[in-house]
Design an enzyme around this catalytic site. Structure first.
Site, PDB file in Angstrom:
ATOM      1  N   ASP A  34      74.103  40.359  42.915  1.00  0.00           N
ATOM      2  CA  ASP A  34      73.964  41.618  42.481  1.00  0.00           C
ATOM      3  C   ASP A  34      74.989  41.897  41.342  1.00  0.00           C
ATOM      4  O   ASP A  34      76.077  41.231  41.680  1.00  0.00           O
ATOM      5  CB  ASP A  34      73.966  42.676  43.539  1.00  0.00           C
ATOM      6  N   ARG A  46      64.892  40.066  37.372  1.00  0.00           N
ATOM      7  CA  ARG A  46      64.848  40.307  38.934  1.00  0.00           C
ATOM      8  C   ARG A  46      63.766  39.496  39.359  1.00  0.00           C
ATOM      9  O   ARG A  46      62.718  39.854  40.405  1.00  0.00           O
ATOM     10  CB  ARG A  46      64.484  41.804  39.078  1.00  0.00           C
ATOM     11  N   ARG A  92      65.173  38.036  53.462  1.00  0.00           N
ATOM     12  CA  ARG A  92      65.958  38.993  53.633  1.00  0.00           C
ATOM     13  C   ARG A  92      65.922  39.443  55.236  1.00  0.00           C
ATOM     14  O   ARG A  92      66.993  39.914  55.438  1.00  0.00           O
ATOM     15  CB  ARG A  92      65.357  39.873  52.619  1.00  0.00           C
ATOM     16  N   TYR A 112      78.176  53.128  38.489  1.00  0.00           N
ATOM     17  CA  TYR A 112      78.378  53.047  39.843  1.00  0.00           C
ATOM     18  C   TYR A 112      79.289  53.507  40.428  1.00  0.00           C
ATOM     19  O   TYR A 112      79.640  54.045  41.479  1.00  0.00           O
ATOM     20  CB  TYR A 112      77.695  51.623  40.233  1.00  0.00           C
ATOM     21  N   ARG A 120      61.519  41.631  46.051  1.00  0.00           N
ATOM     22  CA  ARG A 120      60.679  42.196  47.190  1.00  0.00           C
ATOM     23  C   ARG A 120      59.054  42.314  46.582  1.00  0.00           C
ATOM     24  O   ARG A 120      58.441  42.352  47.613  1.00  0.00           O
ATOM     25  CB  ARG A 120      60.992  43.889  47.246  1.00  0.00           C
TER      26      ARG A 120
HETATM   27  O1  CP3 Z   1      67.062  38.715  38.613  1.00  0.00           O
HETATM   28  C1  CP3 Z   1      67.218  38.284  39.704  1.00  0.00           C
HETATM   29  O2  CP3 Z   1      66.286  37.704  40.509  1.00  0.00           O
HETATM   30  C2  CP3 Z   1      68.469  37.936  40.215  1.00  0.00           C
HETATM   31  C3  CP3 Z   1      68.965  38.910  41.272  1.00  0.00           C
HETATM   32  C4  CP3 Z   1      69.589  40.142  40.810  1.00  0.00           C
HETATM   33  C5  CP3 Z   1      69.626  41.332  41.627  1.00  0.00           C
HETATM   34  N1  CP3 Z   1      70.124  42.359  41.098  1.00  0.00           N
HETATM   35  C6  CP3 Z   1      69.060  41.278  43.057  1.00  0.00           C
HETATM   36  C7  CP3 Z   1      68.601  42.489  43.562  1.00  0.00           C
HETATM   37  C8  CP3 Z   1      70.059  40.747  39.814  1.00  0.00           C
HETATM   38  C9  CP3 Z   1      70.261  39.933  38.057  1.00  0.00           C
HETATM   39  C10 CP3 Z   1      70.505  42.081  39.992  1.00  0.00           C
HETATM   40  C11 CP3 Z   1      71.154  43.059  39.002  1.00  0.00           C
HETATM   41  C12 CP3 Z   1      71.220  44.724  39.125  1.00  0.00           C
HETATM   42  N2  CP3 Z   1      71.612  45.080  40.227  1.00  0.00           N
HETATM   43  C13 CP3 Z   1      71.325  45.446  37.787  1.00  0.00           C
HETATM   44  C14 CP3 Z   1      70.895  45.297  36.703  1.00  0.00           C
HETATM   45  C15 CP3 Z   1      69.576  44.856  36.308  1.00  0.00           C
HETATM   46  C16 CP3 Z   1      68.608  45.868  36.237  1.00  0.00           C
HETATM   47  O3  CP3 Z   1      67.608  45.740  37.131  1.00  0.00           O
HETATM   48  O4  CP3 Z   1      68.754  46.998  35.389  1.00  0.00           O
HETATM   49  C17 CP3 Z   1      71.449  46.743  38.518  1.00  0.00           C
HETATM   50  C18 CP3 Z   1      71.558  47.880  37.793  1.00  0.00           C
HETATM   51  C19 CP3 Z   1      71.706  46.565  39.803  1.00  0.00           C
HETATM   52  C20 CP3 Z   1      72.106  47.315  40.869  1.00  0.00           C
HETATM   53  C21 CP3 Z   1      71.472  47.615  42.255  1.00  0.00           C
HETATM   54  N3  CP3 Z   1      71.185  46.458  43.154  1.00  0.00           N
HETATM   55  C22 CP3 Z   1      70.588  48.533  42.546  1.00  0.00           C
HETATM   56  C23 CP3 Z   1      70.339  50.128  41.791  1.00  0.00           C
HETATM   57  C24 CP3 Z   1      69.781  48.331  43.909  1.00  0.00           C
HETATM   58  C25 CP3 Z   1      68.882  48.859  44.564  1.00  0.00           C
HETATM   59  C26 CP3 Z   1      67.449  48.846  43.659  1.00  0.00           C
HETATM   60  C27 CP3 Z   1      66.229  49.002  44.966  1.00  0.00           C
HETATM   61  O5  CP3 Z   1      65.211  48.970  44.231  1.00  0.00           O
HETATM   62  O6  CP3 Z   1      66.404  49.164  45.823  1.00  0.00           O
HETATM   63  C28 CP3 Z   1      70.109  46.696  44.077  1.00  0.00           C
HETATM   64  C29 CP3 Z   1      69.646  45.887  45.089  1.00  0.00           C
HETATM   65  C30 CP3 Z   1      69.049  44.589  44.716  1.00  0.00           C
HETATM   66  N4  CP3 Z   1      69.582  43.615  43.867  1.00  0.00           N
HETATM   67  C31 CP3 Z   1      68.018  44.178  45.139  1.00  0.00           C
HETATM   68  C32 CP3 Z   1      67.735  42.874  44.403  1.00  0.00           C
HETATM   69  C33 CP3 Z   1      66.333  41.794  44.918  1.00  0.00           C
HETATM   70  C34 CP3 Z   1      67.131  44.715  46.274  1.00  0.00           C
HETATM   71  C35 CP3 Z   1      67.555  44.677  47.366  1.00  0.00           C
HETATM   72  C36 CP3 Z   1      66.650  44.532  48.537  1.00  0.00           C
HETATM   73  O7  CP3 Z   1      66.292  43.394  48.842  1.00  0.00           O
HETATM   74  O8  CP3 Z   1      66.416  45.802  49.385  1.00  0.00           O
END
Ligand code: CP3
Length: 354
Positions: free
Chosen positions: A77, A27, A40, A154, A31
């Protein structure tokens, strides 16, 4: 074969000699970076950011401008795949992901289409191609997907979950329905990852964020079996170079042997695992990725350095280690912390590679 200025991430995954231990952060685009929040806001919402290749490329490159990272990871994502299967993904403000049409029956599973990645997920492939062009061969690009089990949590729960009651009910009351779902998702993931590889991803990683909530046999049957199917279906060489595959199960420390036996190139570890023990168990078969607790990035630079040195000494000499956090970076860590982390890894690891 396109040449890379820095290929130590790919070399370490294949346990080939390197000058120092490579590092990237799960990640790493997100943010905790003010410039991410600005881009964003410009995109409007999270999915619009994912769907815009130029902006997705911009946020992919942002952490590389600040830190000396050895790999870039595609900005997207894991939930793009179920969205492309018609479930209707949205991210409400501060709520996490939601599906408009969760999976609740055998007929819903039977009716699920397998998306064509160059059609329904073309925006992801466009992002991969744009990022490769803009990286100009500096570092490799990582593609990724969720594991079938993690995606299914999910899809069945309709969003994030703590107790996983709906999917566990399906697992015990209607196991054939869940197996059919996992099989279809695995099929979709194989097509999706192979399309990312053809578009330019130089290694791929499968995130099994929720495998660790399963009982021992259930992990093997409902999570690992389908990751194994994906490993078997992936393109393993492209553009004259091997395309390494990393499997990461959070909470997967109990199954290292079985994960390593899937034929993957590397296993991602969370922070509960001791790297020396993991290396002794499976280091002759696979590379290891990890595994500092992401919360250490709240500490002082000196404390971060100390933790990095301990983990480096746990792994010891030789290649086969990609340094990372044990899970995604927290959104409120100081922006200076990843710099202390990355620089300490490069500096203190060099003697282990002499
Ligand atoms: O690593 C990176 O920088 C690449 C981008 C990436 C994102 N999500 C961007 C993202 C990757 C590899 C993911 C994977 C992901 N997404 C996983 C598996 C990895 C892990 O962390 O376990 C999972 C379970 C998700 C599902 C997901 N996406 C959730 C639960 C959420 C909300 C989380 C939150 O904290 O709000 C997301 C959204 C998401 N994906 C964000 C980012 C940067 C935040 C969105 C935002 O900008 O508001």
């Amino acid at each position: 074969m396109s040449t890379l200025k820095n290929d130590r991430y790919l070399r370490a995954l294949l346990r080939e000699p390197v000058d120092c231990t490579p590092v990237w952060l799960m990640r790493q685009a997100g943010r905790y970076l003010p410039e991410y929040k600005a881009t964003r806001a410009q995109a409007g919402d999270f999915m619009s950011l994912c769907r815009n290749a130029e902006l997705a490329c911009e946020v992919t490159l942002q952490p590389l401008r600040r830190y000396d990272l050895d790999a870039a990871i595609l900005f997207s994502d894991i939930l793009t795949v179920p969205d492309a299967m018609g479930l209707g993904l949205s991210f409400g403000a501060g709520e996490g992901p939601k599906f408009a049409r969760p999976i609740d029956s055998l007929s819903a599973v039977q009716n699920l289409p397998i998306p064509d990645p160059e059609v329904e997920l073309q925006y992801v492939m466009n992002a991969v191609r744009t990022i490769r062009r803009e990286l100009k061969g500096d570092v490799p690009l990582i593609g990724f997907s969720g594991s079938p089990w993690t995606l299914a949590t999910y899809m069945v729960e309709g969003g994030s979950s703590k107790a996983f009651t709906k999917i566990k009910k399906m697992m015990y009351a209607e196991p054939q329905t869940l197996h059919l779902l996992l099989d279809k998702v695995a099929e979709a993931v194989i097509l999706y990852l192979n399309a990312q590889i053809k578009a330019g991803a130089q290694s791929v990683m499968i995130f099994d964020t929720w495998g660790g909530v399963l009982a021992h046999r259930d992990y093997l049957d409902f999570s690992l079996q389908y990751m194994h199917k994906i490993v078997d279906g992936l393109i393993r060489e492209n553009d004259g170079r091997k395309v390494p595959v990393t499997l990461f199960t959070k909470g997967g420390g109990l199954w290292l042997e079985q994960i390593a036996n899937t034929g993957c190139d590397a296993v991602g570890l969370d922070w509960t695992v001791n790297l020396a023990d993991a290396k002794a168990q499976v280091g002759h078969k696979v590379a290891l990725q990890g595994n500092m607790d992401p919360s250490v990035l709240y500490a002082s630079p000196e404390r971060i350095e100390q933790e990095v040195r301990s983990i480096l000494s746990d792994f010891g000499t030789g290649s086969g280690h990609v340094f990372n956090l044990g899970h995604g970076i927290h959104q409120d860590v100081p922006v200076e912390s990843p710099k202390a982390f990355v620089d300490a890894i490069h500096h203190y690891s060099a003697p282990y590679h002499k």
